[in-house]
Design an enzyme around this catalytic site. Sequence first.
Site, PDB file in Angstrom:
ATOM      1  N   PRO A   2       0.848  -1.213   0.000  1.00 16.93           N
ATOM      2  CA  PRO A   2       0.000   0.000   0.000  1.00 16.93           C
ATOM      3  C   PRO A   2       0.877   1.253   0.000  1.00 16.93           C
ATOM      4  O   PRO A   2       1.805   1.364   0.793  1.00 16.93           O
ATOM      5  CB  PRO A   2      -0.783  -0.112   1.308  1.00 16.93           C
ATOM      6  CG  PRO A   2      -0.635  -1.523   1.754  1.00 16.93           C
ATOM      7  CD  PRO A   2       0.654  -2.028   1.192  1.00 16.93           C
ATOM      8  N   GLU A   3       0.583   2.165  -0.908  1.00 16.84           N
ATOM      9  CA  GLU A   3       1.353   3.401  -1.010  1.00 16.84           C
ATOM     10  C   GLU A   3       0.508   4.567  -0.492  1.00 16.84           C
ATOM     11  O   GLU A   3      -0.663   4.386  -0.149  1.00 16.84           O
ATOM     12  CB  GLU A   3       1.765   3.639  -2.464  1.00 16.84           C
ATOM     13  CG  GLU A   3       2.712   2.565  -3.021  1.00 16.84           C
ATOM     14  CD  GLU A   3       4.112   2.648  -2.419  1.00 16.84           C
ATOM     15  OE1 GLU A   3       4.413   3.634  -1.714  1.00 16.84           O
ATOM     16  OE2 GLU A   3       4.892   1.708  -2.642  1.00 16.84           O
ATOM     17  N   ARG A 112       0.934 -10.629   5.990  1.00 17.60           N
ATOM     18  CA  ARG A 112       2.382 -10.724   6.253  1.00 17.60           C
ATOM     19  C   ARG A 112       2.797 -10.095   7.583  1.00 17.60           C
ATOM     20  O   ARG A 112       3.948 -10.237   8.006  1.00 17.60           O
ATOM     21  CB  ARG A 112       3.159 -10.121   5.091  1.00 17.60           C
ATOM     22  CG  ARG A 112       2.963 -10.968   3.831  1.00 17.60           C
ATOM     23  CD  ARG A 112       3.678 -10.398   2.644  1.00 17.60           C
ATOM     24  NE  ARG A 112       5.134 -10.466   2.788  1.00 17.60           N
ATOM     25  CZ  ARG A 112       5.979  -9.970   1.893  1.00 17.60           C
ATOM     26  NH1 ARG A 112       5.524  -9.376   0.817  1.00 17.60           N
ATOM     27  NH2 ARG A 112       7.276 -10.065   2.079  1.00 17.60           N
TER      28      ARG A 112
END
Length: 276
Positions: A2-3, A112
């Site tokens: 995600p940016e 993760r």
Amino acid sequence: MPELPEVEVTRQSFRERIHGARITAVRLGKPLRWPLGCEPASLVAQTVGEVARRGKYLWLALEGGERASGGLLMHLGMSGSLAFSDTPGAAGVHDHFDLVTTHGTLRLTDPRRFGAVVWSSAPDAGMAAKLLSGLGLEPFDPAFTGAHLHAALKRRRVAVKLALLAGDIVVGAGNIYACEALFAAGIDPRTRSDRVSRARCERLAAAVRDTLARALALGGSTLRDFRDAHGMAGAFQMQAQVYGRAREPCQRCGTPIRRVVQGQRSTFFCPTCQRR
Ligand code: ZN
């Protein structure tokens, strides 16, 4: 990963709905990147205030009645997503944080587990201060100008793409956006930072802003169509001019797009349109 645009769109998706909600329960799943930093039960009965964003972090201000009582700093890590829902359903194996409130449940899903939820007494105190201290300017901050970028790049000798990715000059220029901004500005990503002229820094600062603004607009328009932040990055990638397009013809000049590796990340550029 995600940016910044995905994080901002996530923020916009729930900030109004969660505002003023009272916390009724906190559920933790498996450990995230850092410990919560407070007793989960101590958050119960606090009220959620403003949701702010700094870089890729979200700050949920919490108010405990009369006095301000800190907040939660959240990060989506490599694979995290946040959803705010009236009917969240039972927590799954990848759901590691639920903030249950009177307006709905904010849930962090993160396979993760590089994401984080950290309590601090203020954004500029404790763990939050530590995590936020190295961040560069916001891309839409009026202080992020060509002159600022030029002065910052003058002090570095690394390739300009790596200087952008580092995030300590300006936040938000992640891999896709850095590649696209350098293409828009006509700058070879391998150019040494201290050799980028003032005029080109003006173009690059504008290109970083424009690229992120386009991604934000796309996220706003496709919000209902993607399930999490990764879907949005994918949608932006479909419109990318160089990113992910190795060997395809440049849309501007027809030269095949090149891929090189810089700092273990793929860089895509047009060897004709982008010059050192
Ligand atoms: Zn080209």
